[in-house]
Design an enzyme around this catalytic site. Structure first.
Site, PDB file in Angstrom:
ATOM      1  N   HIS A 118       0.946  -1.134   0.191  1.00  0.00           N
ATOM      2  CA  HIS A 118       0.068   0.083  -0.057  1.00  0.00           C
ATOM      3  C   HIS A 118       0.857   1.350  -0.065  1.00  0.00           C
ATOM      4  O   HIS A 118       0.628   2.124  -0.779  1.00  0.00           O
ATOM      5  CB  HIS A 118      -0.891   0.020   1.168  1.00  0.00           C
ATOM      6  CG  HIS A 118      -2.045  -0.877   1.036  1.00  0.00           C
ATOM      7  ND1 HIS A 118      -2.234  -2.283   0.809  1.00  0.00           N
ATOM      8  CD2 HIS A 118      -3.480  -0.676   1.090  1.00  0.00           C
ATOM      9  CE1 HIS A 118      -3.410  -2.708   0.884  1.00  0.00           C
ATOM     10  NE2 HIS A 118      -4.023  -1.788   0.963  1.00  0.00           N
ATOM     11  N   HIS A 177       1.409  -4.019   9.013  1.00  0.00           N
ATOM     12  CA  HIS A 177       2.725  -3.736   8.886  1.00  0.00           C
ATOM     13  C   HIS A 177       3.351  -3.158  10.113  1.00  0.00           C
ATOM     14  O   HIS A 177       2.874  -2.433  11.039  1.00  0.00           O
ATOM     15  CB  HIS A 177       2.854  -2.753   7.729  1.00  0.00           C
ATOM     16  CG  HIS A 177       2.444  -3.206   6.344  1.00  0.00           C
ATOM     17  ND1 HIS A 177       3.379  -4.189   5.965  1.00  0.00           N
ATOM     18  CD2 HIS A 177       1.415  -2.923   5.701  1.00  0.00           C
ATOM     19  CE1 HIS A 177       2.719  -4.436   4.601  1.00  0.00           C
ATOM     20  NE2 HIS A 177       1.540  -3.699   4.517  1.00  0.00           N
TER      21      HIS A 177
END
Length: 358
Positions: A118, A177
């Protein structure tokens, strides 16, 4: 390994801090995570920019596809864990007292975590958009225009970094993440985008060149996977971990697996090549109507509306190979629609209207 565990444990502390103190901003952070979704490149950013500037739109698809391909290779090489499963399996916490990280419907990504796809996709595409916008102002020569260019430069790059930081925080907040993974993703995306600033050949690429590029990307990725599998290295090691530690099995989506992203991107690149080299594109986007503002506005509106309909097409997931084939076809249809089908229909409609008026 010890240094990496320390990096991960510090990352967990940051995630806990964000989930505790940024609870009021949860909806905004979830929204920013969706903003950074690479799929928005094909359904929102590309339709807008291609109709305004075909050079920028074409570059955007190439940057997104090649950037995501590099992201896949890097993920297979770095073997990055994701926070939501790492805290459950690490042995660094005493007495099995692993921290509790909250999960969300968009948490359970199934691929490796480093670098963040992303963050990488968001940074590379926004880099293309910012540099494209600034290319119009850099030509201004008089003194007042130079000052305006500097103000525009500061404003656009500030927006760029605000968006990147927001996307990074959102990905850390949802425990998908670690902080170092999103930082790596941002700078990797910028490097890919900058490389394409000096690659003008993509603007004149033939359909054969698109097909050759697609074959190279697919064969290299598949070959890399098979070679390591022969060496008893499982590159899909993260999928069982995601299924095991995801709080809700319904949040696991085959669309987040490594090969799903690869197939989706190859389909988009093929669709772009097919569209740009089609007679419909030459007739509509190279004709006299292409210079009209009304033509471009209609193409943008029709493209965005049509692509939203693709969201209602649900690809069956019960057969993995069938899913990949249909995903490729759907992804190819999206840029083909933007580049050829919609402009040709708008061109035909405008030409018919002009004939009636005459």
């Amino acid at each position: 390994s010890i240094k990496m565990d320390l990096l991960h444990s510090n990352g967990v502390l940051i995630i806990q801090h964000l989930q505790r103190d940024y609870r009021a901003y949860q909806e905004f952070l979830n929204f920013m995570s969706h903003v950074g979704d690479p799929r928005n490149i094909f359904s929102i950013y590309f339709p807008l920019w291609f109709q305004l500037n075909q050079v920028v739109g074409t570059k955007m698809i190439w940057v997104a596809v090649i950037g995501d391909w590099f992201n896949l290779i890097f993920k297979w090489m770095l073997f990055g864990h994701r926070p939501y499963w790492w805290v459950q399996e690490t042995m660094i916490y005493p007495n099995q007292s692993s921290p509790c990280l909250e999960q969300f419907p968009i948490t359970c990504e199934t691929g490796p975590g480093s670098p963040s796809g992303h963050a990488m996709g968001s940074s590379c595409v926004w880099y293309v958009m910012v540099t494209a916008a600034l290319s119009y102002t850099v030509r201004w020569k008089n003194k007042s225009a130079v000052t305006l260019h500097r103000l525009t430069w500061s404003f656009l790059w500030s927006i760029f970094w605000i968006i990147q930081i927001s996307v990074c925080i959102s990905r850390v907040f949802i425990a998908t993440h670690f902080p170092h993974q999103v930082i790596l993703g941002v700078f990797a995306g910028i490097l890919v985008a900058e490389a394409f600033e000096h690659t003008p050949a993509i603007q004149t690429a033939s359909l054969r060149m698109y097909i050759k590029t697609n074959l190279f990307l697919f064969i290299f990725a598949l070959g890399f996977y098979l070679v390591l599998k022969l060496l008893d290295i499982d590159l899909l090691w993260s999928v069982p971990k995601a299924k095991k530690w995801c709080a809700n099995p319904d949040w696991i989506n085959i669309d987040t697996t490594p090969f799903a992203g690869l197939v989706r991107n190859l389909g988009a690149l093929f669709g772009l090549g097919l569209g740009i080299n089609s007679e419909m594109f030459i007739t509509s986007c190279k004709g006299k109507n292409s210079c009209k503002l009304s033509f471009r506005v209609l193409c943008i509106a029709a493209s965005l509306a049509t692509l939203q309909l693709y969201n209602f097409i649900k690809i069956p997931t019960h057969t993995e190979y069938l899913f990949y084939i249909l995903s490729f076809c759907k992804s190819a249809a999206m840029p083909l629609t933007v580049v050829a089908l919609v402009p040709y229909c708008v061109h035909s409609l405008m030409r018919t209207t002009e004939k009636k008026l005459n």
